[in-house]
Scaffold this active site. Sequence first.
Site, PDB file in Angstrom:
ATOM      1  CE  LYS A   1      -0.408   0.229   5.045  1.00 18.33           C
ATOM      2  NZ  LYS A   1      -1.331   0.286   6.188  1.00 18.33           N
TER       3      LYS A   1
ATOM      4  CE1 TYR B   1      11.935  31.874   3.379  1.00 19.46           C
ATOM      5  CE2 TYR B   1      11.670  29.478   3.356  1.00 19.46           C
ATOM      6  CZ  TYR B   1      11.704  30.693   2.691  1.00 19.46           C
ATOM      7  OH  TYR B   1      11.492  30.724   1.325  1.00 19.46           O
TER       8      TYR B   1
ATOM      9  CG  MET C   1       8.242  23.608  -1.059  1.00 23.83           C
ATOM     10  SD  MET C   1       7.113  24.606  -2.052  1.00 23.83           S
ATOM     11  CE  MET C   1       5.965  25.179  -0.804  1.00 23.83           C
TER      12      MET C   1
END
Length: 388
Positions: free
Chosen positions: A44, A278, A326
């Site tokens: 899965k 950041y 990101m």
Amino acid sequence: MSETAAQSSAPLRARAEIDLAALRANVRTLRALAPGAALMAVVKSDAYGHGAVPCARAAVEAGAQWLGTATPEEALALRAAGIDGVRIMCWLWTPGGPWREAVEADLDVSVSGMWALREVVDAARAVGKTARVQLKGDTGLGRNGCQPGADWAELVAEALRAEGEGVVRITGLWSHFACADEPGHPSIAAQLATFREMLADAEQAGVRPEVRHIANSPATLTLPEAHFDLVRTGVAVYGISPSPEIGSSADLGLRPVMTLSASVALVKRVPGGHGVSYGHHYVTPGETTLGLIPVGYADGIPRHASGTGPVLVGGKWRTVAGRVAMDQFVVDLGGDEPAVGSEAVLFGPGDRGEPTAEDWAQAAGTIAYEIVTRIGSRVPRVYVDATV
């Protein structure tokens, strides 16, 4: 040069190397632990992030008699890829699901309640083919599955009526543990007792299942009394220990299958007091060198591991400096200057000194299952030892 070899030598921003020889060895190890039971390799969620089709094929090559998926779409994709001659079970259904397609594809479908039984019966009649159905009991996990008692008796009786009409074949009775990864947890014995009672009730009513199963990876590894006719091995197939309480991968005779690495994209010298990433949650304590690792939370690197995630660069463990962004994060190289393009290994088996998925799980406050499963599609999977 084979496609796999060509991929292996190509320069990549990042790569997840999938060692299919290790996967096959893990399957053989798990089969030896449950010699009286068939083995289901659970593939899965794209084989826990490793790639469902290649991993399914490798597992079958190593002797897995069953494959398991959560959704019917995952199971149908395996059939569409040409994986035949092996039983495939899927268990996470919602109303209006692809029941007809599942029956036509000879899938074993799980049923936890009357609505699902009605839908699969309707599909089987429409297709004109007997559906293979496995009845799931909730023995204490509190998720999917039919409650013991009157609800179970009703589901069993209706399934037997449908079987008498030739519409379905009840191929299995099954359940799932809540705490098998916590050795000695009182729920384990309680669930086993409930499962045996539900089996006895169903069999007394006339069910003759091909397989009875409750053992997941931790139960396969530690609870031989729970093996019954089939064991469902998920994370252990990929060489990851279900829980540090049970032991490390090496303790269990398993080898992690995925190695995640990236190419160092930039190395630069910066002064002390320089903010990094950041929010400037990391400020260099003195003059140092920084290395840019070009993967981030869009690739599945957990932002929760900001400031803690380990990476092997230049033969040394480094730690994520500041926030994971990101697409990238930074490591403090402490004055070292590895070449741009050098390999940064985020995790692997650990035998080269690199961190493991469990190390990242500890850093992020999660489990190793999540670390490998979340690696995104921007990271190419590179398969090694893709043939027997």
